[in-house]
Enzyme design. Sequence first.
Site, PDB file in Angstrom:
ATOM      1  N   ASP A  53      30.240  47.489  32.742  1.00 45.69           N
ATOM      2  CA  ASP A  53      31.073  47.647  33.941  1.00 45.69           C
ATOM      3  C   ASP A  53      32.024  46.483  34.238  1.00 45.69           C
ATOM      4  OD1 ASP A  53      29.380  45.676  35.164  1.00 45.69           O
ATOM      5  OD2 ASP A  53      28.026  47.230  35.901  1.00 45.69           O
ATOM      6  N   HIS A 105      26.661  46.272  24.598  1.00 43.20           N
ATOM      7  CA  HIS A 105      27.031  47.690  24.564  1.00 43.20           C
ATOM      8  C   HIS A 105      28.506  47.928  24.873  1.00 43.20           C
ATOM      9  CE1 HIS A 105      22.496  48.733  25.262  1.00 43.20           C
ATOM     10  NE2 HIS A 105      22.757  48.351  24.033  1.00 43.20           N
ATOM     11  N   ALA A 129      17.274  42.651  42.546  1.00 45.42           N
ATOM     12  CA  ALA A 129      17.870  41.471  41.894  1.00 45.42           C
ATOM     13  C   ALA A 129      18.780  40.707  42.850  1.00 45.42           C
ATOM     14  CB  ALA A 129      18.653  41.908  40.658  1.00 45.42           C
TER      15      ALA A 129
HETATM   16  C1  BJW Z   1      16.701  47.325  39.533  1.00 43.24           C
HETATM   17  C2  BJW Z   1      17.468  47.527  40.682  1.00 43.24           C
HETATM   18  C3  BJW Z   1      17.695  46.403  41.521  1.00 43.24           C
HETATM   19  C4  BJW Z   1      17.321  49.395  39.628  1.00 43.24           C
HETATM   20  N1  BJW Z   1      17.173  45.223  41.189  1.00 43.24           N
HETATM   21  N2  BJW Z   1      16.184  46.154  39.240  1.00 43.24           N
HETATM   22  C5  BJW Z   1      13.706  51.285  18.056  1.00 43.24           C
HETATM   23  C6  BJW Z   1      12.777  52.113  18.642  1.00 43.24           C
HETATM   24  C7  BJW Z   1      13.181  53.323  19.211  1.00 43.24           C
HETATM   25  C8  BJW Z   1      14.506  53.726  19.195  1.00 43.24           C
HETATM   26  C9  BJW Z   1      15.428  52.894  18.601  1.00 43.24           C
HETATM   27  C10 BJW Z   1      15.027  51.704  18.054  1.00 43.24           C
HETATM   28  N3  BJW Z   1      16.145  51.078  17.563  1.00 43.24           N
HETATM   29  C11 BJW Z   1      17.224  51.841  17.821  1.00 43.24           C
HETATM   30  C12 BJW Z   1      16.820  52.978  18.434  1.00 43.24           C
HETATM   31  C13 BJW Z   1      17.718  54.082  18.877  1.00 43.24           C
HETATM   32  C14 BJW Z   1      18.402  53.829  20.169  1.00 43.24           C
HETATM   33  C15 BJW Z   1      17.333  53.631  21.234  1.00 43.24           C
HETATM   34  O1  BJW Z   1      17.019  52.530  21.658  1.00 43.24           O
HETATM   35  N4  BJW Z   1      16.758  54.716  21.710  1.00 43.24           N
HETATM   36  C16 BJW Z   1      15.687  54.667  22.706  1.00 43.24           C
HETATM   37  C17 BJW Z   1      16.250  54.997  24.081  1.00 43.24           C
HETATM   38  C18 BJW Z   1      14.626  55.635  22.280  1.00 43.24           C
HETATM   39  N5  BJW Z   1      19.306  52.695  20.094  1.00 43.24           N
HETATM   40  C19 BJW Z   1      20.536  52.818  19.621  1.00 43.24           C
HETATM   41  O2  BJW Z   1      20.953  53.874  19.194  1.00 43.24           O
HETATM   42  C20 BJW Z   1      21.395  51.582  19.565  1.00 43.24           C
HETATM   43  N6  BJW Z   1      21.980  51.453  18.268  1.00 43.24           N
HETATM   44  C21 BJW Z   1      21.266  51.149  17.196  1.00 43.24           C
HETATM   45  O3  BJW Z   1      20.107  50.853  17.235  1.00 43.24           O
HETATM   46  O4  BJW Z   1      21.982  51.195  16.034  1.00 43.24           O
HETATM   47  C22 BJW Z   1      21.313  51.012  14.804  1.00 43.24           C
HETATM   48  C23 BJW Z   1      22.340  51.228  13.718  1.00 43.24           C
HETATM   49  C24 BJW Z   1      22.508  50.258  12.749  1.00 43.24           C
HETATM   50  C25 BJW Z   1      23.454  50.464  11.724  1.00 43.24           C
HETATM   51  C26 BJW Z   1      24.208  51.635  11.696  1.00 43.24           C
HETATM   52  C27 BJW Z   1      24.041  52.587  12.669  1.00 43.24           C
HETATM   53  C28 BJW Z   1      23.102  52.388  13.688  1.00 43.24           C
HETATM   54  C29 BJW Z   1      22.582  51.697  20.533  1.00 43.24           C
HETATM   55  C30 BJW Z   1      22.181  51.789  21.944  1.00 43.24           C
HETATM   56  C31 BJW Z   1      23.398  52.070  22.814  1.00 43.24           C
HETATM   57  C32 BJW Z   1      23.038  52.317  24.278  1.00 43.24           C
HETATM   58  N7  BJW Z   1      24.168  52.835  24.957  1.00 43.24           N
HETATM   59  C33 BJW Z   1      24.101  53.037  26.404  1.00 43.24           C
HETATM   60  C34 BJW Z   1      25.429  53.662  26.875  1.00 43.24           C
HETATM   61  C35 BJW Z   1      26.522  52.606  26.862  1.00 43.24           C
HETATM   62  C36 BJW Z   1      27.850  53.158  27.269  1.00 43.24           C
HETATM   63  C37 BJW Z   1      27.878  53.724  28.662  1.00 43.24           C
HETATM   64  O5  BJW Z   1      27.635  53.012  29.641  1.00 43.24           O
HETATM   65  O6  BJW Z   1      28.143  54.900  28.757  1.00 43.24           O
HETATM   66  O7  BJW Z   1      23.869  51.789  27.052  1.00 43.24           O
HETATM   67  S1  BJW Z   1      22.709  54.026  26.909  1.00 43.24           S
HETATM   68  C38 BJW Z   1      22.381  53.123  28.387  1.00 43.24           C
HETATM   69  O8  BJW Z   1      21.089  52.472  28.283  1.00 43.24           O
HETATM   70  C39 BJW Z   1      23.418  51.988  28.412  1.00 43.24           C
HETATM   71  C40 BJW Z   1      22.587  50.831  28.871  1.00 43.24           C
HETATM   72  O9  BJW Z   1      23.218  49.611  28.514  1.00 43.24           O
HETATM   73  C41 BJW Z   1      21.281  51.067  28.166  1.00 43.24           C
HETATM   74  C42 BJW Z   1      20.126  50.333  28.795  1.00 43.24           C
HETATM   75  O10 BJW Z   1      19.894  50.755  30.097  1.00 43.24           O
HETATM   76  P1  BJW Z   1      19.506  49.717  31.235  1.00 43.24           P
HETATM   77  O11 BJW Z   1      20.608  48.766  31.425  1.00 43.24           O
HETATM   78  O12 BJW Z   1      18.183  49.164  30.944  1.00 43.24           O
HETATM   79  O13 BJW Z   1      19.503  50.645  32.515  1.00 43.24           O
HETATM   80  P2  BJW Z   1      18.360  51.657  33.028  1.00 43.24           P
HETATM   81  O14 BJW Z   1      19.017  52.601  33.944  1.00 43.24           O
HETATM   82  O15 BJW Z   1      17.586  52.206  31.931  1.00 43.24           O
HETATM   83  O16 BJW Z   1      17.384  50.727  33.850  1.00 43.24           O
HETATM   84  C43 BJW Z   1      17.760  50.147  35.091  1.00 43.24           C
HETATM   85  C44 BJW Z   1      16.568  49.314  35.558  1.00 43.24           C
HETATM   86  O17 BJW Z   1      16.973  48.593  36.705  1.00 43.24           O
HETATM   87  C45 BJW Z   1      15.351  50.158  35.946  1.00 43.24           C
HETATM   88  O18 BJW Z   1      14.220  49.623  35.302  1.00 43.24           O
HETATM   89  C46 BJW Z   1      15.249  49.971  37.472  1.00 43.24           C
HETATM   90  O19 BJW Z   1      13.911  49.900  37.928  1.00 43.24           O
HETATM   91  C47 BJW Z   1      15.941  48.657  37.672  1.00 43.24           C
HETATM   92  N8  BJW Z   1      16.622  48.490  38.980  1.00 43.24           N
HETATM   93  N9  BJW Z   1      17.845  48.820  40.811  1.00 43.24           N
HETATM   94  C48 BJW Z   1      16.415  45.091  40.114  1.00 43.24           C
HETATM   95  N10 BJW Z   1      18.429  46.506  42.710  1.00 43.24           N
END
Ligand code: BJW
Length: 245
Positions: A110, A125, A237
Amino acid sequence: MTTGADAMSSLEQARDSIARAHSVAVLTGAGVSAESGIPTFRGAGGLWKTFRAEDLATPEAFARDPRLVWEWYDWRRGIIAKAAPNPAHHALVQLEKTKREFTLVTQNVDGLHDLAGSGRMLKLHGDIWRMRCTECGANWPDRRTPLPKLPPHCGCGGMARPGVVWFGEPLPEGMMQEAEHAVSSAQVFLVVGTSAVVYPAAGLVPYAKRNGVTVVEINLEVTPFSEMVDFAFSAPAGELLPQLV
Ligand code: BJW
Ligand code: ZN
């Protein structure tokens, strides 16, 4: 998990660890921007409650229906454009100023850390305010909202895509290695507002522990690593970070 009666002493201990550290690394997630009014992905009110990630945040989804994907990003850009950094973003800027070594690793696209004034940053990301040409690979900033035409195009005639990392795509070249280096050479690693389920970013938390780094988590909910970290604070946070740093 730190709650109730022991909260004060743990807060003081964590604050002390942060104050003593010369080298600090931070991992942020969508929760850091929640208090700025930007929806998170998971949890209550999260984007993935209404939208399917497979339909919108994968290269396959974009190949299938680029206009649909761009409509979703254009809508989110509109929400983000109205948002301002909150006390959590500002606290991290202040922390950076006091440390010899400081790296902010963010999963957020963002741009609110930039707006707050953070310096050294690894955007794992990507950036929702950048575009990338699917034909020639050009990469440029574009802050217009709403975009005048969907999908947008590059000067070469190729279709543009959002400059973010989708599921199944690699992170920007070398960036995970830089993040790992920053984490392993830190004395304290703050993990703020991330559900810690998306890899490889989430792997930084156990990586820090394996390297003997003190890990401080701030989240409203329990994460897969809450039990493993040194301090897990259950608090917004924007309220806790300014008290910690
Ligand atoms: C508060 C609050 C307040 C709320 N105060 N707290 C190993 C194991 C399993 C799977 C995989 C693995 N390795 C790779 C994978 C696959 C996949 C993955 O991880 N999948 C799992 C979900 C199962 N990963 C990928 O595909 C990644 N790429 C990759 O591994 O490539 C390998 C490769 C190598 C070579 C060639 C080809 C491939 C890429 C991941 C990309 C993620 N993209 C997104 C979208 C980005 C664009 C967009 O914005 O549209 O990124 S998905 C989304 O999730 C976004 C975020 O950055 C990401 C993480 O989310 P985040 O930031 O943690 O948010 P939330 O909503 O999940 O959590 C918010 C938290 O805040 C909550 O806990 C609340 O409680 C808390 N909260 N208010 C404090 N006020
Ligand atoms: Zn092009």
